[in-house]
Scaffold this motif. Structure first.
Motif, mmCIF file in Angstrom:
data_model
loop_
_atom_site.group_PDB
_atom_site.id
_atom_site.type_symbol
_atom_site.label_atom_id
_atom_site.label_comp_id
_atom_site.label_asym_id
_atom_site.label_seq_id
_atom_site.Cartn_x
_atom_site.Cartn_y
_atom_site.Cartn_z
ATOM 1 N N ASP A 163 1.200 -1.588 0.250
ATOM 2 C CA ASP A 163 0.134 0.069 -0.174
ATOM 3 C C ASP A 163 0.774 1.055 0.250
ATOM 4 O OD1 ASP A 163 -2.253 -2.228 0.072
ATOM 5 O OD2 ASP A 163 -2.862 -1.342 2.151
ATOM 6 N N LYS B 8 -8.203 1.355 -1.134
ATOM 7 C CA LYS B 8 -7.290 1.280 -2.660
ATOM 8 C C LYS B 8 -8.864 0.544 -3.591
ATOM 9 C CE LYS B 8 -5.343 -2.452 -0.503
ATOM 10 N NZ LYS B 8 -5.745 -2.933 1.010
ATOM 11 N N ASP C 68 2.709 -3.624 -3.746
ATOM 12 C CA ASP C 68 1.670 -4.392 -4.629
ATOM 13 C C ASP C 68 0.746 -3.670 -4.884
ATOM 14 O OD1 ASP C 68 0.308 -3.477 -2.310
ATOM 15 O OD2 ASP C 68 -0.112 -5.334 -1.442
ATOM 16 N N GLN C 69 0.157 -2.023 -4.637
ATOM 17 C CA GLN C 69 -1.017 -1.490 -5.294
ATOM 18 C C GLN C 69 -0.472 0.101 -5.225
ATOM 19 O OE1 GLN C 69 -2.879 -3.533 -2.955
ATOM 20 N NE2 GLN C 69 -2.437 -1.500 -2.433
HETATM 21 CA CA CA Z 1 -1.219 -4.135 -0.117
#
Ligand code: CA
Length: 483
Positions: free
Chosen positions: A14, A298, A285-286
């Motif tokens: 994140d 997200k 990861d994003q």
């Molecule tokens: Ca994440």
């Protein structure tokens, strides 16, 4: 014959690109991550194909989309026997390790496979004195997770001789919710940060399902998230700003520990003169909403959520100071690592290597990419499942709204809703233009591209996504947007 590079993949959880100096952050500084960026390549447009922790990890490892690797949501653990870039590295003689957040299930075939050494957090993991699981069992490690994960990774590297190439995954929990900083950073005073440009976005033209998400800083951050109660006597708007500052203070402190630990790894490589022949990848990861559109978290196919910071350093091959603008995805990372190590990618992988584009300075060969957020209306965030297609200029999104209640009516809808954004005229995505007649031709073109790409990657459209409903929505004006 060139030396096969060592590989370090530092993956955070994140960490939004707009909280990294090299990506133009106005809320913090990340000197050690920026150092990697200045000596290597910054990928400006790398996107998660399913903006959620476990699915993105599975796509990164396997080089496949969620519907292929099976990790579509947080409750669909990985079949760890499937091939990954790690199993191919190991078969080619690499020594391999993963330390830190795994979060794709444990036990019953879900534990890491293909690693000479694995030592991972349980589920989301703990920030302080975290539990670790390895083949010998479960134990507690004293200390702060970001430091401990780096300690364990470097300790494993210290056990290796220098003959055989290696690959280590250093996968942090930070800066994931609940944003608990290292004790050494708690005492530091942080200045208030600017509010994002879209802080006051009223979401008026979006789908009803986007508006009902429980991700608003003003309404949905908990006392556990904020670690204290808001001061009394504030108006609703003042309290929202207070929550934003409290949230950002801890989030950025967690990032600070990440940045320091990235520096520990690069220092270790420099001290051993391994830095030039090591592919170091820093990625998240994003992305994450940092108050953008009033949100945290997200999931949505909006820019702040899907954009992954990805920085690659490999001085022996990659020119310093490269900015790669072509569209790339998390599905491409596995093949990129294999390409860097001179190993052919297996047929099953669905991405492409991005090394050639970086080395040759070419950009943008991919027309666009297919996105699908599979988790539907989870109890905490109430974010709806959706799919879509993004090109370098446009984005089309379909919310299929399975069984969602219509706010304020007590009724349920099965009717899908579409959104479309023109990223050139509206980079902040505040104006859904799918009902605008000026965009009708482009919308039809984008939908054809979406359906073609969806089919090409082996996924299927939702049953509610019919031609009749699509054409009806295009001409529906504001109808269906809930306004
Ligand atoms: Ca994440």
């Amino acid at each position: 014959m060139t030396t096969r590079p060592n590989v370090v993949l530092i993956l955070t959880d994140d960490h939004a690109a707009h909280a990294i100096g090299a990506y133009g952050s106005i809320v913090n500084e990340t000197p050690r991550i920026d150092e990697l960026a200045h000596g290597g390549a910054v990928l400006e447009n790398c996107f998660a194909t399913n903006s959620l922790c476990s699915p993105s990890r599975a796509s990164i490892l396997t080089g496949t989309y969620s519907h292929v690797n099976g990790v579509t949501t947080l409750v669909t653990p990985i079949d760890a026997a499937q091939p990954t870039f790690i199993t191919h590295l190991k078969a080619a003689g690499y020594r391999t390790a993963v330390v830190g957040k795994w979060h794709m299930g444990d036990g019953d075939g879900h534990d890491p496979q293909g690693f000479d050494y694995w030592d991972v957090l349980i589920d989301q993991g703990e920030y302080h004195n975290p539990r670790f699981l390895n083949p010998s069992g479960l134990r507690v490690e004293e200390g702060y997770a970001t430091d401990v994960i780096t300690d364990l990774a470097l300790a494993w590297l210290e056990t290796l001789d220098d003959q055989t190439p290696w690959c280590v995954l250093i996968w942090h929990k930070a800066p994931h919710r609940p944003w608990e900083p290292a004790p050494r950073h708690l005492a530091e005073r942080r200045e208030p940060v600017p509010l994002p440009a879209t802080w006051d976005d009223d979401l008026a033209t979006r789908s009803s399902s986007a508006r009902r998400a429980a991700m608003r800083i003003a309404d949905h951050l908990t006392a556990e998230d904020l670690k204290m109660e808001p001061p009394p006597g504030l108006t609703y708007d003042e309290e929202a700003v207070w929550k934003y500052q409290r949230y950002m203070e801890d989030y950025l402190r967690c990032v600070e520990a990440v940045d320091e630990n990235v520096g520990r790894v690069t220092d270790w490589l420099h001290e051993r003169e391994l830095f030039d022949d090591t592919l170091v990848v820093y990625a998240s990861d994003q992305g994450f909403f940092l108050g953008d559109h009033g949100w945290f978290d997200k999931r949505f196919m909006y820019e702040e959520s899907i954009r992954m910071p990805v920085i690659m350093s490999y001085p022996r091959r990659l020119p310093a100071g490269t900015r790669e603008e072509g569209i790339l995805t998390n599905v491409d990372i596995a093949q990129t690592v294999l390409d860097a190590t001179g190993i052919d990618a297996p047929q099953r992988m669905q991405g492409r290597s991005i090394l050639g584009a970086i080395e040759a300075g070419e950009t943008g060969r991919r027309d666009g990419f297919y996105y699908r957020y599979w988790e539907h209306d989870d109890v905490f965030h109430k974010a709806p499942a959706h799919y879509g297609y993004r090109t370098d200029r446009y984005k089309l999104i379909y919310y299929y709204n399975d069984g969602l209640g219509i706010p304020g009516t007590g009724e349920f809808t099965y009717a899908g809703e579409w959104e479309m954004y023109d990223l050139e005229t509206d980079p902040d995505e505040t104006c859904n233009v799918v009902h605008d007649p000026h965009y009708a031709d482009i919308a039809r073109h984008l939908r054809r591209r979406l359906l073609r790409e969806q089919r090409d990657v082996g996924d299927r459209r939702h049953a509610s996504d019919t031609e009749e409903r699509w054409e009806a929505q295009l001409g529906a004006g504001a109808e269906g947007t809930g306004s």
